[in-house]
Design an enzyme around this catalytic site. Structure first.
Site, PDB file in Angstrom:
ATOM      1  NE  ARG A  50       3.841   7.075   1.219  1.00 58.51           N
ATOM      2  CZ  ARG A  50       4.125   5.858   1.721  1.00 58.51           C
ATOM      3  NH1 ARG A  50       4.513   4.860   0.922  1.00 58.51           N
ATOM      4  NH2 ARG A  50       4.014   5.627   2.997  1.00 58.51           N
ATOM      5  NE  ARG A 103      10.048   6.744   8.117  1.00 58.76           N
ATOM      6  CZ  ARG A 103       9.075   6.453   7.242  1.00 58.76           C
ATOM      7  NH1 ARG A 103       9.180   5.394   6.453  1.00 58.76           N
ATOM      8  NH2 ARG A 103       8.015   7.230   7.163  1.00 58.76           N
ATOM      9  CE1 TYR A 130       8.932   5.422   2.565  1.00 55.35           C
ATOM     10  CE2 TYR A 130       7.298   7.181   2.622  1.00 55.35           C
ATOM     11  CZ  TYR A 130       7.837   6.022   3.153  1.00 55.35           C
ATOM     12  OH  TYR A 130       7.277   5.456   4.271  1.00 55.35           O
ATOM     13  N   PRO A 142       0.795  -1.224   0.000  1.00 54.31           N
ATOM     14  CG  PRO A 142      -0.089  -1.087   2.136  1.00 54.31           C
ATOM     15  CD  PRO A 142       0.556  -2.053   1.187  1.00 54.31           C
ATOM     16  CG  ASN A 143      -0.322   4.389   1.134  1.00 50.45           C
ATOM     17  OD1 ASN A 143      -1.244   4.912   0.514  1.00 50.45           O
ATOM     18  ND2 ASN A 143      -0.478   3.896   2.346  1.00 50.45           N
ATOM     19  CD  GLU A 177       9.804  -6.942   5.825  1.00 55.59           C
ATOM     20  OE1 GLU A 177       9.058  -7.928   6.008  1.00 55.59           O
ATOM     21  OE2 GLU A 177      10.060  -6.102   6.705  1.00 55.59           O
ATOM     22  CG  HIS A 201      10.919  -1.814   4.611  1.00 59.57           C
ATOM     23  ND1 HIS A 201       9.561  -1.778   4.440  1.00 59.57           N
ATOM     24  CD2 HIS A 201      11.193  -2.922   5.333  1.00 59.57           C
ATOM     25  CE1 HIS A 201       9.025  -2.823   5.053  1.00 59.57           C
ATOM     26  NE2 HIS A 201       9.994  -3.538   5.599  1.00 59.57           N
ATOM     27  CG  ASN A 243       8.303  -1.873   0.432  1.00 58.04           C
ATOM     28  OD1 ASN A 243       7.697  -1.904   1.506  1.00 58.04           O
ATOM     29  ND2 ASN A 243       8.934  -0.790   0.006  1.00 58.04           N
ATOM     30  CB  ALA A 303       1.624   0.666   6.645  1.00 57.59           C
TER      31      ALA A 303
HETATM   32  C1  DQA Z   1       8.036   1.450   3.665  1.00 63.70           C
HETATM   33  C2  DQA Z   1       8.143   1.692   5.179  1.00 63.70           C
HETATM   34  C3  DQA Z   1       6.793   1.500   5.863  1.00 63.70           C
HETATM   35  O1  DQA Z   1       6.909   1.767   7.255  1.00 63.70           O
HETATM   36  C4  DQA Z   1       5.784   2.468   5.275  1.00 63.70           C
HETATM   37  O2  DQA Z   1       4.515   2.244   5.854  1.00 63.70           O
HETATM   38  C5  DQA Z   1       5.719   2.415   3.791  1.00 63.70           C
HETATM   39  C6  DQA Z   1       6.975   2.327   3.050  1.00 63.70           C
HETATM   40  C7  DQA Z   1       9.372   1.734   2.946  1.00 63.70           C
HETATM   41  O3  DQA Z   1       9.533   1.279   1.832  1.00 63.70           O
HETATM   42  O4  DQA Z   1      10.232   2.442   3.498  1.00 63.70           O
HETATM   43  O5  DQA Z   1       4.658   2.549   3.194  1.00 63.70           O
HETATM   44  O6  DQA Z   1       7.713   0.087   3.445  1.00 63.70           O
END
Ligand code: DQA
Length: 146
Positions: free
Chosen positions: A17, A108, A22, A9-10, A99, A101, A74, A77
């Protein structure tokens, strides 16, 4: 190798964002980068993104049923609270999963320090931006099994 890259997500909103966290590259630029880097190393890659937990689980099951050799994920959240994605990764018996990120989640907010999904993976890479997806591939290339 036949690799699946899943973004949660996102992640489709990167470049828009929280640019300070990012970066400014768009999601589609990051996808192009991943595709180029994976293919350059002789791998085939299927890039998938979803904002829904259930769909991410469907992708992971597809990796099993369609005999993928490895997964780079990835989970966004969902990382921090999805036992269902943890179980789906575990359910893919024999498919190594890494995994990734973009940000250094450990530097963070406290809620990001916990990953419910990483214990089901062979390892976690974070804090290196989109290069993390290439590092994830290298981890799969070098993985010798349990
Ligand atoms: C993320 C880190 C997560 O905590 C966050 O919710 C994201 C992006 C990252 O790629 O740094 O959406 O996965």
């Amino acid at each position: 190798m036949k690799i699946m890259v899943i973004n949660g997500p996102n992640l489709n909103m990167v470049g828009v964002r929280e640019k300070g966290v990012y970066g400014t590259k768009t999601f589609s630029e990051i996808c192009d980068y991943i595709k180029e880097e994976y293919e350059k190393r002789g791998h085939s890659v299927t890039l998938l993104q979803s904002n829904s937990e259930g769909e991410i689980i469907d992708f992971l099951q597809k990796a099993y049923f369609e005999n993928f050799d490895g997964v780079v994920i990835n989970p966004g959240a969902y990382t921090h609270y999805s036992y269902a994605i943890h179980d789906a990764i575990k359910g893919n018996v024999g498919i190594p999963t890494v995994e990734v990120h973009l940000s250094n989640v450990h530097a963070r907010e406290e809620f990001r320090h916990i990953s419910r999904t990483a214990p089901a993976c062979i390892g976690q890479i974070c804090g290196f931006g989109e290069y993390g997806y290439v590092m994830g591939l290298m981890a799969l290339e070098n993985y010798k099994g349990e």
